[in-house]
Design a protein around this motif. Structure first.
Motif, PDB file in Angstrom:
ATOM      1  N   PHE A   1       0.848  -1.192   0.000  1.00 35.33           N
ATOM      2  CA  PHE A   1       0.000   0.000   0.000  1.00 35.33           C
ATOM      3  C   PHE A   1       0.889   1.250   0.000  1.00 35.33           C
ATOM      4  O   PHE A   1       0.711   2.183  -0.788  1.00 35.33           O
ATOM      5  CB  PHE A   1      -0.896  -0.021   1.239  1.00 35.33           C
ATOM      6  N   ARG A   2       1.890   1.224   0.852  1.00 40.14           N
ATOM      7  CA  ARG A   2       2.808   2.356   0.936  1.00 40.14           C
ATOM      8  C   ARG A   2       3.514   2.590  -0.417  1.00 40.14           C
ATOM      9  O   ARG A   2       3.611   3.719  -0.908  1.00 40.14           O
ATOM     10  CB  ARG A   2       3.811   2.093   2.056  1.00 40.14           C
ATOM     11  N   ASP A   3       4.002   1.491  -1.026  1.00 38.59           N
ATOM     12  CA  ASP A   3       4.695   1.627  -2.320  1.00 38.59           C
ATOM     13  C   ASP A   3       3.761   2.241  -3.362  1.00 38.59           C
ATOM     14  O   ASP A   3       4.155   3.082  -4.160  1.00 38.59           O
ATOM     15  CB  ASP A   3       5.187   0.262  -2.826  1.00 38.59           C
ATOM     16  N   GLU A   4       2.510   1.801  -3.345  1.00 36.41           N
ATOM     17  CA  GLU A   4       1.552   2.311  -4.326  1.00 36.41           C
ATOM     18  C   GLU A   4       1.248   3.796  -4.103  1.00 36.41           C
ATOM     19  O   GLU A   4       1.114   4.564  -5.052  1.00 36.41           O
ATOM     20  CB  GLU A   4       0.261   1.487  -4.276  1.00 36.41           C
ATOM     21  N   LEU A   5       1.163   4.175  -2.840  1.00 37.17           N
ATOM     22  CA  LEU A   5       0.897   5.594  -2.555  1.00 37.17           C
ATOM     23  C   LEU A   5       2.052   6.463  -3.030  1.00 37.17           C
ATOM     24  O   LEU A   5       1.849   7.563  -3.561  1.00 37.17           O
ATOM     25  CB  LEU A   5       0.695   5.814  -1.057  1.00 37.17           C
ATOM     26  N   GLU A   6       3.252   5.942  -2.840  1.00 41.74           N
ATOM     27  CA  GLU A   6       4.423   6.682  -3.280  1.00 41.74           C
ATOM     28  C   GLU A   6       4.372   6.850  -4.807  1.00 41.74           C
ATOM     29  O   GLU A   6       4.587   7.936  -5.337  1.00 41.74           O
ATOM     30  CB  GLU A   6       5.678   5.911  -2.875  1.00 41.74           C
ATOM     31  N   ARG A   7       4.027   5.759  -5.476  1.00 44.62           N
ATOM     32  CA  ARG A   7       3.925   5.794  -6.949  1.00 44.62           C
ATOM     33  C   ARG A   7       2.838   6.791  -7.368  1.00 44.62           C
ATOM     34  O   ARG A   7       3.041   7.634  -8.236  1.00 44.62           O
ATOM     35  CB  ARG A   7       3.577   4.392  -7.454  1.00 44.62           C
ATOM     36  N   LEU A   8       1.702   6.682  -6.714  1.00 44.69           N
ATOM     37  CA  LEU A   8       0.580   7.554  -7.065  1.00 44.69           C
ATOM     38  C   LEU A   8       0.929   9.028  -6.842  1.00 44.69           C
ATOM     39  O   LEU A   8       0.571   9.891  -7.645  1.00 44.69           O
ATOM     40  CB  LEU A   8      -0.647   7.191  -6.229  1.00 44.69           C
ATOM     41  N   SER A   9       1.641   9.293  -5.753  1.00 46.59           N
ATOM     42  CA  SER A   9       1.927  10.700  -5.426  1.00 46.59           C
ATOM     43  C   SER A   9       2.883  11.317  -6.447  1.00 46.59           C
ATOM     44  O   SER A   9       2.950  12.530  -6.571  1.00 46.59           O
ATOM     45  CB  SER A   9       2.483  10.825  -4.014  1.00 46.59           C
ATOM     46  N   MET A  10       3.625  10.473  -7.165  1.00 47.30           N
ATOM     47  CA  MET A  10       4.560  10.975  -8.180  1.00 47.30           C
ATOM     48  C   MET A  10       3.904  11.035  -9.560  1.00 47.30           C
ATOM     49  O   MET A  10       4.464  11.624 -10.479  1.00 47.30           O
ATOM     50  CB  MET A  10       5.776  10.044  -8.317  1.00 47.30           C
ATOM     51  N   SER A  11       2.775  10.365  -9.721  1.00 48.72           N
ATOM     52  CA  SER A  11       2.239  10.140 -11.077  1.00 48.72           C
ATOM     53  C   SER A  11       1.214  11.188 -11.499  1.00 48.72           C
ATOM     54  O   SER A  11       0.622  11.870 -10.671  1.00 48.72           O
ATOM     55  CB  SER A  11       1.586   8.764 -11.160  1.00 48.72           C
ATOM     56  N   ARG A  12       1.024  11.230 -12.798  1.00 47.60           N
ATOM     57  CA  ARG A  12       0.018  12.126 -13.375  1.00 47.60           C
ATOM     58  C   ARG A  12      -0.944  11.289 -14.184  1.00 47.60           C
ATOM     59  O   ARG A  12      -0.569  10.240 -14.703  1.00 47.60           O
ATOM     60  CB  ARG A  12       0.693  13.130 -14.306  1.00 47.60           C
ATOM     61  N   ASP A  13      -2.182  11.748 -14.305  1.00 46.84           N
ATOM     62  CA  ASP A  13      -3.090  10.974 -15.151  1.00 46.84           C
ATOM     63  C   ASP A  13      -2.773  11.263 -16.615  1.00 46.84           C
ATOM     64  O   ASP A  13      -2.291  12.333 -16.973  1.00 46.84           O
ATOM     65  CB  ASP A  13      -4.565  11.150 -14.776  1.00 46.84           C
ATOM     66  N   GLU A  14      -2.984  10.217 -17.430  1.00 51.51           N
ATOM     67  CA  GLU A  14      -2.527  10.314 -18.815  1.00 51.51           C
ATOM     68  C   GLU A  14      -3.364  11.280 -19.635  1.00 51.51           C
ATOM     69  O   GLU A  14      -2.864  11.974 -20.504  1.00 51.51           O
ATOM     70  CB  GLU A  14      -2.503   8.928 -19.459  1.00 51.51           C
ATOM     71  N   ALA A  15      -4.650  11.337 -19.336  1.00 51.05           N
ATOM     72  CA  ALA A  15      -5.556  12.126 -20.159  1.00 51.05           C
ATOM     73  C   ALA A  15      -5.189  13.611 -20.156  1.00 51.05           C
ATOM     74  O   ALA A  15      -5.137  14.243 -21.203  1.00 51.05           O
ATOM     75  CB  ALA A  15      -6.994  11.935 -19.689  1.00 51.05           C
ATOM     76  N   ASN A  16      -4.914  14.167 -18.990  1.00 54.23           N
ATOM     77  CA  ASN A  16      -4.663  15.614 -18.974  1.00 54.23           C
ATOM     78  C   ASN A  16      -3.397  16.025 -18.230  1.00 54.23           C
ATOM     79  O   ASN A  16      -3.160  17.210 -18.015  1.00 54.23           O
ATOM     80  CB  ASN A  16      -5.879  16.367 -18.412  1.00 54.23           C
ATOM     81  N   GLY A  17      -2.586  15.043 -17.812  1.00 58.12           N
ATOM     82  CA  GLY A  17      -1.280  15.356 -17.242  1.00 58.12           C
ATOM     83  C   GLY A  17      -1.309  15.944 -15.847  1.00 58.12           C
ATOM     84  O   GLY A  17      -0.300  16.419 -15.349  1.00 58.12           O
TER      85      GLY A  17
END
Ligand SMILES: O=C(O)CCC(=O)C(=O)O
Ligand SMILES: [Fe+2]
Length: 334
Positions: free
Chosen positions: A37-53
């Motif tokens: 869960f922690r790893d995923e949150l870290e990934r999510l916090s760095m990521s952008r959605d593809e549709a609108n960045g």
């Protein structure tokens, strides 16, 4: 992910809630799930959605009085109910644990409480809970004193926060701090895989400034089956249903009654005026909205003082809380 809510949420949890207004459950998820869960949150916090960045996590925006919404510096959130934000992650293996947790909370979390404490009258089902992912990015990021359910008609009954911070250490800050009404404060560290639970409508709390790198928290708000229409931020004594003369006769008893009730929300700002002010300054610095938030706080305190009876009650409560604080020991849950 194996949600074991019924194993972890027990009679002891409810007893702690009733006694202190909050409860702490360590090792809430299986280690393997908490780490994923922690790893995923870290990934999510760095990521952008593809549709609108756009980043999935955005500036936290909090409604403050009637003065609009303001962002707390360095606090970012992702609302898991916002379909646009989360749409792209829903089917992705990269966020499998996050979404399994979300699904498990749909009724599993409230059911676990209902099993041990039906009298809490929590609602169950998909529409009766809200889930928020949150990251605080150091630099002193914090939350000022607040209630999660500041006034009717919010149905929020119980706040459950899961912290996911394996590297957290003393000195990093970012603790959650509780101020029971006219009681002594408790500070709880945001330790990895720790669930902290409290009443949303009668628990004054804040987050202390965080100086580490990133602090992750997942909040689940569970709705209750009723809304108390009468209470809230009103400064009208009649609406508070308080006889101030009676209340002044035994201030200790009055404080105790208020501590167990959401009516305390109407008096909290005036009773803890300096603490509210200091936490607002600490949290907002010079960020946009800082002055408006402070002004709204002062205005509320002025309103309370305009009413003579209410002012007498607030003064007595302030004196009483100082006495309690001088004679009590703060609690620290490391
Ligand atoms: O991050 C935390 O520990 C608490 C956050 C909080 O108080 C809130 O989101 O209302
Ligand atoms: Fe909160």
């Amino acid at each position: 992910m194996r949600a074991r809510f019924e194993e972890k949420i027990t009679h002891r949890t409810v007893a702690a809630l009733r006694a202190r207004g909050h409860a702490v459950i360590d090792d809430f998820l299986l280690d393997v799930d908490a780490n994923a869960f922690r790893d995923e949150l870290e990934r999510l916090s760095m990521s952008r959605d593809e549709a609108n960045g756009r980043r999935y996590v955005r500036s936290n925006r909090t409604q403050f009085g009637d003065r609009g919404r303001h962002s707390k510096p360095n606090v970012y959130e992702c609302d898991m109910h916002d379909e646009e934000t989360v749409g792209e992650t829903r089917g992705s293996e990269a966020y499998a644990t996050t979404w399994r947790f979300f699904d498990a909370t749909a009724s599993g979390m409230a059911n676990a409480f209902v099993r041990v404490a039906p009298e809490m009258r929590l609602r169950t089902g998909n529409l009766s809970r809200t889930v928020k992912l949150q990251v605080n990015e150091g630099g002193g990021a914090c939350f000022p004193w607040h209630f999660d359910n500041p006034s009717a008609p919010s149905n929020r009954a119980l706040t459950c926060i899961l912290y996911l911070n394996p590297e957290w250490k003393r000195g990093d800050g970012g603790e959650i701090r509780f101020q029971p009404f006219c009681g002594v404060a408790t500070t709880v560290a945001p330790r990895h895989n720790r669930l902290v639970i409290f009443w949303s409508d009668r628990t004054l709390h804040r987050v202390m400034p965080f100086h580490g790198t990133r602090r992750y928290a997942v909040t689940v708000w569970l709705d209750g089956d009723f809304v108390d229409e009468r209470t809230g931020v009103s400064t009208n004594v009649c609406e508070l249903n308080l006889s101030t003369r009676e209340a002044l006769d035994d201030i200790a008893a009055t404080a105790k009654k208020l501590a167990a009730s959401n009516i305390q929300r109407a008096l909290s700002r005036a009773v803890y005026a300096d603490e509210y002010e200091a936490s607002l300054v600490e949290c907002m610095g010079n960020a946009p909205g800082a002055m408006e938030m402070l002004e709204s706080h002062y205005e509320h305190c002025r309103e309370v003082k305009k009413n003579k009876a209410l002012k007498a009650l607030v003064d007595a409560l302030r004196e009483y809380r100082r006495e309690v604080e001088a004679n009590g020991l703060e609690v620290n849950v490391p």
